[in-house]
Design a protein around this motif. Sequence first.
Motif, short mmCIF file in Angstrom:
data_model
loop_
_atom_site.label_atom_id
_atom_site.label_comp_id
_atom_site.label_asym_id
_atom_site.label_seq_id
_atom_site.Cartn_x
_atom_site.Cartn_y
_atom_site.Cartn_z
N VAL A 1 -16.14 2.96 -2.45
CA VAL A 1 -16.29 1.59 -2.92
C VAL A 1 -16.03 0.63 -1.77
O VAL A 1 -14.92 0.57 -1.24
N GLY B 1 7.69 -0.47 -0.01
CA GLY B 1 6.51 0.33 0.25
C GLY B 1 6.29 0.50 1.72
O GLY B 1 6.72 -0.30 2.53
N GLY B 2 5.59 1.54 2.06
CA GLY B 2 5.36 1.79 3.47
C GLY B 2 6.35 2.79 4.01
O GLY B 2 6.07 3.49 4.96
N ASP C 1 -13.55 -3.85 3.28
CA ASP C 1 -12.57 -2.82 2.99
C ASP C 1 -13.19 -1.77 2.09
O ASP C 1 -14.05 -2.07 1.26
N ARG D 1 -3.91 8.74 1.37
CA ARG D 1 -3.01 9.03 0.24
C ARG D 1 -1.92 9.99 0.70
O ARG D 1 -2.19 10.97 1.41
N TYR E 1 -8.19 4.59 2.38
CA TYR E 1 -8.49 3.16 2.24
C TYR E 1 -8.47 2.58 3.65
O TYR E 1 -7.52 2.79 4.40
N TRP F 1 -3.78 -2.88 -7.75
CA TRP F 1 -3.99 -3.63 -6.50
C TRP F 1 -5.44 -3.73 -6.09
O TRP F 1 -5.81 -4.56 -5.29
N HIS F 2 -6.30 -2.84 -6.64
CA HIS F 2 -7.72 -2.80 -6.27
C HIS F 2 -8.50 -2.64 -7.56
O HIS F 2 -8.02 -2.05 -8.53
N LEU G 1 -12.46 1.73 -0.28
CA LEU G 1 -11.59 2.70 -0.96
C LEU G 1 -12.51 3.80 -1.46
O LEU G 1 -13.32 3.58 -2.37
N PHE H 1 0.04 5.19 -0.27
CA PHE H 1 -0.74 5.32 0.97
C PHE H 1 0.19 5.36 2.19
O PHE H 1 1.20 4.66 2.23
N LEU H 2 -0.22 6.16 3.16
CA LEU H 2 0.46 6.20 4.44
C LEU H 2 -0.55 5.82 5.53
O LEU H 2 -1.70 6.25 5.49
N LYS I 1 -10.92 9.18 -3.47
CA LYS I 1 -10.18 7.98 -3.07
C LYS I 1 -9.07 8.34 -2.08
O LYS I 1 -7.98 7.80 -2.12
N LEU J 1 0.83 -1.20 0.00
CA LEU J 1 0.00 0.00 0.00
C LEU J 1 0.87 1.25 0.00
O LEU J 1 0.52 2.27 -0.60
N GLU K 1 -10.72 -0.72 -8.27
CA GLU K 1 -10.97 0.68 -8.60
C GLU K 1 -9.68 1.48 -8.70
O GLU K 1 -9.72 2.70 -8.75
N GLU K 2 -8.57 0.84 -8.69
CA GLU K 2 -7.28 1.52 -8.81
C GLU K 2 -6.63 1.11 -10.13
O GLU K 2 -6.48 -0.08 -10.40
#
Lengths: 542, 164
Positions: free
Chosen positions: A482, B12-13, A477, A427, A440, B53-54, A479, A387-388, A437, A382, B56-57
């Motif tokens: 959604v 990531g992260g 989940d 994000r 998440y 990954w999703h 997003l 994403f954070l 979006k 992620l 909607e992504e």
Amino acid sequence: VEVAVAAALMQLAVALAAASEPDDVARYALVVGSNRAGPGQEPLQYADDDARNVSDVLVELGGYDEQDVLLLLDPDAEMLLEALASLAERVAAGREQDEPVVATFYYSGHARASALDLGGEELPLSRVRDALEGVGASLTLVVLDACQSGAVSRSKGVEPAEDFSGNSVRGLDTEGFVVLASSSASELSQESDDLQGSTFTHHLVSGLRGAADREHDGVVTLDEAYVYAYDRTVYTTAQTALGQQHPRLELDVVGHGETVLTRPARSSATLSLPEGLAAEMVLVRADTGTVVAELHKADQETLELALVPAAYIAITKRGDTIERCRFVVEPDTTTTYGEGAQCSRVAAGSPAAKLARRHHGAAFELGVGSLRPHSDQFVSQLGAFGFLEEGRPGGQVVWEAAAAYPLYRRLSVVASLGDLEERVFFRSSLAEVGPAKAAYHWASARLTASLRGSVPLGRGRFALYAQAGLGPTVVTDTLGSVRQWAVGYHLASSAGLQAGLLPWLGAFGQASATYAPSLRNELGVVHDLGGVSATIGMRVSR
Amino acid sequence: VRAALSAVWLAGGCAVSGNSDLVKDPSSLLAWCGEELCGWKVEEGSVEQVTTWHEEEFGAALEGDLTALSYEWTPPQTDARCFEVTLTSRRMSFPQLEVSLEPADEELQGLVWSVPHADYMLGMHIFELDAPPQALRIRVTKRGGGEAVLALLTVAELFPLEGC
């Protein structure tokens, strides 16, 4: 090793009443309880409690002065021999007054073939016998509830009683010598978590409190006590995996009529079970949860039980009806069962199930704790997609509600509902994505079926337990707007400690680990929604 | 072409930048207007929208043996000469993937970052120009067979105390 005179264990009013016995008999007792285990043995849970209960009933109802009952807990061999010598000195002093003297020796603990096991020490029965022979009382009453731990845990061996009685009764002087042993030579004796004591001693004490008074004359004789303890012990142990246990009585008494052991009618507080009440009955002290009597009440008889003034809970079974009543036994009063009691019916089941439910009813638990979730490839990916994670110092708060139902004494089935991981990611840049979006997040819950094994500690006040189980997991989940749902499975294990606060209320603390691979992304990477958690909560039992 | 100063792949992260005090306003450049990339010009080959990954992504799949697309970007502040570009991408087979920064100013040389292979992991590269540009063209080029998917592309100005 703890040595205590029984004074602290009963109420003064009761003691004074019991001390005012009209007979001119001097009574002295040495009451010994030893939970300690020797090599290859498992520590006993209730031998000390057995000794306390015997000490209490001797002082309350047996005509023993508080200062004449020596309660000896977990002694070593030297201390026990010193106590026997002290008993002999006191008996000798009593005999100098030209009074008949009764000396009682009670022992609950481990034993092997020819010796008492006192922790790592063995005290040969021959030395105990010699010491008791030397006491020189008019009547010597020996009660042995001796244990031997072998292939079956916490079972009580019979050999000490058989060996002791066979060598002593026939060889003593003619004044009188009585041996009451907990089982015969080929049997094991048992402790009971349900009764929170030795099966034999429990029924013996119940009988001494009045349940054994077949003649309804307000006194319990040796014969009545033995017959009652025999019947109830055989009946109770017939329902256990270890099988029946047959107590033994050997007498060598000359010149005496019936030997009165207790006088329940002279107690300051009694519970009267009137005619017309026919039931299997269990009496439990409401404040301590201690089972004080378990008896069969016949329809045509009146029974009076001498009890310590306190609040009690009685569970009676009449046919298919089980009733639970709460009442108070006041000082200097005879309380008639059913008058002023708060009663309610409980669900009936099979006889075997009732036995378990009576003492180990269903329990309901509610807990809250902190979960430390996993960080795996799913989470790190992620970050790669911008994403954070929202910071959450101290872990995530989780809750759990559970119902535990006993299958066996130390084994329960547990159904629990609780939440699992809940996480939020934002994000790192919204410049071209927009707020739709921006976040998440996911939340998850579980339903778990577990098996729990527990070990009682501290006379049943505490219990260590461990459990393992599995069940379905639901995760949602989101997003932006959604939302998706997924169902998976999880495996869970826990270990913890329960503490009893009241007979029906307790607290617990537990540590858990959960594996729940139930959240999968479009790239096929799966996230474990479990983690390690620590939970505390309250427990209510029926 | 001047060699890049550094290229770092991050799991990531981790944050987009190692020092947030120096990075200003990272801009995500891969946004979609319908099924088209907003603001990008496809110069060679074709680009398709694919899920990442999703469901909607979306990411941009660069197809064909040679695919090039560019984005005109004006730095929010005019005095920056260091730029941090982050890219999350995935490649089937082993096509070559490059990200280049081409200043609009004729006197400034453009720089190229040859993107290492990775499977949806965050990569970062710092470009150091000789002087602050007035505008930049960010060009992504894929060469060779196999598909490359761009999932995340950001650029940010960097204001280091010394160098980049």
